[in-house]
Motif scaffolding. Structure first.
Motif, short mmCIF file in Angstrom:
data_model
loop_
_atom_site.label_atom_id
_atom_site.label_comp_id
_atom_site.label_asym_id
_atom_site.label_seq_id
_atom_site.Cartn_x
_atom_site.Cartn_y
_atom_site.Cartn_z
N LYS A 171 0.83 -1.21 0.00
CA LYS A 171 0.00 0.00 0.00
C LYS A 171 0.87 1.26 0.00
O LYS A 171 0.61 2.20 -0.76
N ILE A 172 1.89 1.27 0.87
CA ILE A 172 2.75 2.46 0.98
C ILE A 172 3.46 2.71 -0.34
O ILE A 172 3.56 3.84 -0.81
N ALA A 220 2.50 1.93 -3.34
CA ALA A 220 1.56 2.48 -4.33
C ALA A 220 1.34 3.97 -4.08
O ALA A 220 1.31 4.77 -5.03
N GLU A 221 1.20 4.36 -2.80
CA GLU A 221 1.02 5.78 -2.47
C GLU A 221 2.26 6.58 -2.85
O GLU A 221 2.17 7.67 -3.42
N ALA A 243 2.55 7.08 -6.51
CA ALA A 243 1.60 8.11 -6.95
C ALA A 243 2.15 9.50 -6.63
O ALA A 243 2.05 10.42 -7.45
N ALA A 244 2.75 9.65 -5.44
CA ALA A 244 3.35 10.95 -5.07
C ALA A 244 4.47 11.31 -6.04
O ALA A 244 4.60 12.47 -6.44
N ARG A 282 4.82 10.29 -9.20
CA ARG A 282 4.25 10.62 -10.51
C ARG A 282 3.68 12.03 -10.53
O ARG A 282 3.79 12.75 -11.51
N GLN A 283 3.06 12.41 -9.39
CA GLN A 283 2.45 13.75 -9.32
C GLN A 283 3.46 14.81 -8.88
O GLN A 283 3.09 15.95 -8.65
N GLN A 324 4.77 15.30 -6.06
CA GLN A 324 4.38 15.87 -4.77
C GLN A 324 5.57 15.77 -3.83
O GLN A 324 5.53 15.03 -2.85
N ARG A 364 6.77 17.52 -1.57
CA ARG A 364 6.66 17.98 -0.19
C ARG A 364 6.30 16.84 0.76
O ARG A 364 6.75 16.79 1.89
N GLN A 365 5.43 15.92 0.29
CA GLN A 365 5.04 14.84 1.19
C GLN A 365 5.88 13.57 1.00
O GLN A 365 5.64 12.55 1.66
N ALA A 375 7.58 11.94 4.09
CA ALA A 375 6.67 11.24 5.01
C ALA A 375 6.45 9.81 4.53
O ALA A 375 6.43 8.87 5.32
N TRP A 376 6.30 9.64 3.21
CA TRP A 376 6.11 8.29 2.66
C TRP A 376 7.40 7.48 2.75
O TRP A 376 7.36 6.28 3.03
N GLN A 427 9.55 7.69 5.03
CA GLN A 427 9.72 7.26 6.42
C GLN A 427 8.91 6.00 6.73
O GLN A 427 9.44 5.03 7.27
N VAL A 428 7.63 5.98 6.36
CA VAL A 428 6.83 4.77 6.65
C VAL A 428 7.28 3.60 5.77
O VAL A 428 7.26 2.45 6.21
#
Lengths: 200, 354
Positions: free
Chosen positions: B155-156, B158-159, B162-163, B165-166, B168, B170-171, B174-175, B177-178
């Motif tokens: 799951k992580i 995939a998120e 996605a970040a 590809r976009q 993103q 800034r976040q 955080a991804w 780290q998990v």
């Protein structure tokens, strides 16, 4: 025989609600049909009112029918202790426990690039402003223990670390009154690694 | 685990079959193309919810049919469970003890068949995702928390992708780290598994072949690190490259496993015969590990066992089987010379048992 159009429409509207399947929606629709016109009007009025009156608190973004919610406005509560949650209903859940005497901040979601939710889609900027303006002693991160909730907590920690002296995360472990039998492996592992001394 | 009885309806070349098996060695013999492999394929499917030969369900139906049904009585730690699987154009339905069962992941963690087939030589020559998939399944059976971490990791990832590809960014931290925290849980468990397997592997390989080399399974993590913080830092170091490519470049989703005979690596230097016998040793070693740590006895399937194995190895293996407490299925074109009283033999002729 097909259901009359208006009955069919009502049950389809009801089945959009969380936890309501086709069959339950039909049962509810038939229940409403048995109402007197006044009872039915009361229900419709309640639905109309809830949408008209309930909105997000202008400080914490929780649900309220006032401009500022009763928690944010209450000076008996510790305004320097802020608990961050994902959804407005989380506030009511924590309130029910009655142990928490601080205030809240509702993010209205959790980070999920897959669903197009980034920091700007959440109430993070307003939390930052709140901390910059009024300050706080402690920020409690109470996002859900899902991968999205964990990532959001990590994000907040790194974004806000300079604005508040202490950032904490809710503990994870065994449910009270539960039986070990029903606890999943990961929760058990966390309960083991987070175990405490008898007198702590 | 023991499969007591099996009923097949319109499965592969079986129009209708009802058969009972013995708790020890079950020897299926017959000419080629009679249905020996089809039968053990059904047994493997009942345990693992996938075929070891195909991902295409339509291939599992009898030629003129458009659905197949498998029913079995499985004995699991002295409890009998009735399993029924129906494959049709509408997909797969699993019934456990007369009730529909939806949680596939829970099912495959409670039943397990280890199969050894001629196709297995491809495992260590094929792409790494095949090996990750295989070992993920085994380690999940050994440690259910591994399975949960693996689900989280997927799951992580995939998120995070996605970040990326976009863009993103800034976040992204955080991804990362998990991802690193959950990834570290996987890395530790994979390394521990390879470590635990080692002594069994060495012993089984010596016993089966009498050869002096040491057989080992080596876990090759895509990232060399000693804790989650270090893993996170190494992932962070790739930030620019990852943003450029649009997906996560490093982490345990890129891990690999290889077999070694002393310092000789499978991929480039194993002969066909060596790939087969080392693979066989691996499956039996996994079985020994499951037993020694968790008293689990998966069903063992050896399809076309004796092709490409020399007579001496075959003899030693039969000696080894006699010591195992598992239910074992062997398919072979030859009739067994002599079997002990606990064993059964069946002849398969054109989709029938005679």
């Amino acid at each position: 025989m097909q259901y009359p159009e208006s009955l069919d429409r009502l049950s389809r509207e009801l089945s959009r609600l969380p936890g309501i399947g086709k069959k339950t929606a039909l049962r509810l629709a038939f229940g409403i049909l048995r109402y007197t016109p006044e009872e039915a009007a009361n229900l419709a009025e309640a639905i109309r009112q809830v949408k008209e009156r309930i909105h997000h608190c202008n400080i914490c973004h929780g649900f309220t029918d006032l401009g500022t919610c009763s928690v944010c406005i209450n000076q008996m509560r510790n305004q320097r202790l802020i608990c961050v949650v994902e959804q407005p209903n989380n506030v009511f859940q924590i309130e029910r426990s009655r142990v928490y005497q601080g205030v809240y901040h509702v993010l209205l979601g959790a980070l999920s690039p897959l669903e197009g939710i980034g920091p700007d889609q959440l109430q993070i900027r307003s939390l930052r402003k709140r901390l910059e303006k009024d300050g706080a002693d402690e920020l409690i991160l109470a996002t859900n223990p899902t991968v999205q909730g964990e990532a959001t907590a990590g994000f907040l920690q790194s974004e806000l670390v300079d604005l508040v002296p202490q950032i904490t995360r809710l503990a994870r472990g065994l449910p009270a009154g539960g039986d070990l039998e029903y606890v999943d492996e990961i929760t058990l592992q966390e309960a083991f690694s987070g175990r405490r001394g008898w007198h702590d | 685990m023991v499969i007591r009885s099996l009923e097949l309806h319109q499965f592969r070349n079986y129009r209708q079959l009802q058969v009972e098996f013995g708790p020890g060695l079950n020897w299926l013999h017959g000419h080629n193309g009679q249905g020996k492999t089809n039968l053990v394929e059904a047994i493997a499917y009942l345990c693992n919810l996938e075929s070891f030969r195909t991902r295409k369900t339509q291939q599992l139906w009898y030629s003129e049919a458009n659905a197949a049904r498998m029913t079995a009585l499985l004995e699991q730690q002295q409890v009998l469970r009735r399993v029924q699987i129906i494959l049709s154009t509408r997909g797969r339905q699993v019934w456990l003890d007369h009730a529909p069962f939806q949680r596939t992941s829970e099912y495959v963690l409670s039943f397990l068949a280890l199969s050894f087939t001629p196709e297995d030589v491809a495992l260590f020559r094929g792409p790494p995702q095949d090996r990750r998939r295989f070992f993920n399944r085994i380690i999940s059976n050994l440690d259910p928390s591994y399975f949960r971490h693996l689900q989280d990791y997927t799951k992580i990832l995939a998120e995070k992708n996605a970040a990326l590809r976009q863009r993103q960014d800034r976040q992204l931290s955080a991804w990362n780290q998990v991802l690193a925290r959950t990834g570290w849980e996987l890395i530790q468990r994979r390394a521990a598994f390879a470590e635990q397997l080692l002594s069994h592997l060495v012993e089984i390989f010596r016993m089966a072949t009498g050869r002096p080399e040491q057989l080992s399974l080596r876990y090759h993590p895509a990232v060399q690190c000693s804790d989650a913080e270090q893993l996170e830092k190494m992932i962070e170091d790739q930030r620019d490259r990852e943003l450029q490519s649009g997906y996560a470049l490093i982490g345990p989703h890129r891990d690999d496993y290889h077999l070694f005979l002393d310092e000789k690596i499978d991929r480039d230097f194993f002969s066909q015969g060596e790939l087969r016998v080392t693979n066989l040793s691996l499956k039996i070693a996994i079985n020994q590990l499951l037993f020694s740590h968790y008293s689990l006895h998966p069903i063992l399937i050896f399809d076309d066992l004796f092709s490409e194995l020399d007579a001496q190895v075959s003899q030693r293996l039969l000696g080894l089987f006699a010591q195992l407490q598992n239910q074992i299925f062997v398919t072979s074109t030859t009739r067994p010379e002599k079997l002990d009283t606990k064993s059964c033999s069946f002849q398969v002729v054109q989709g029938q048992f005679v």
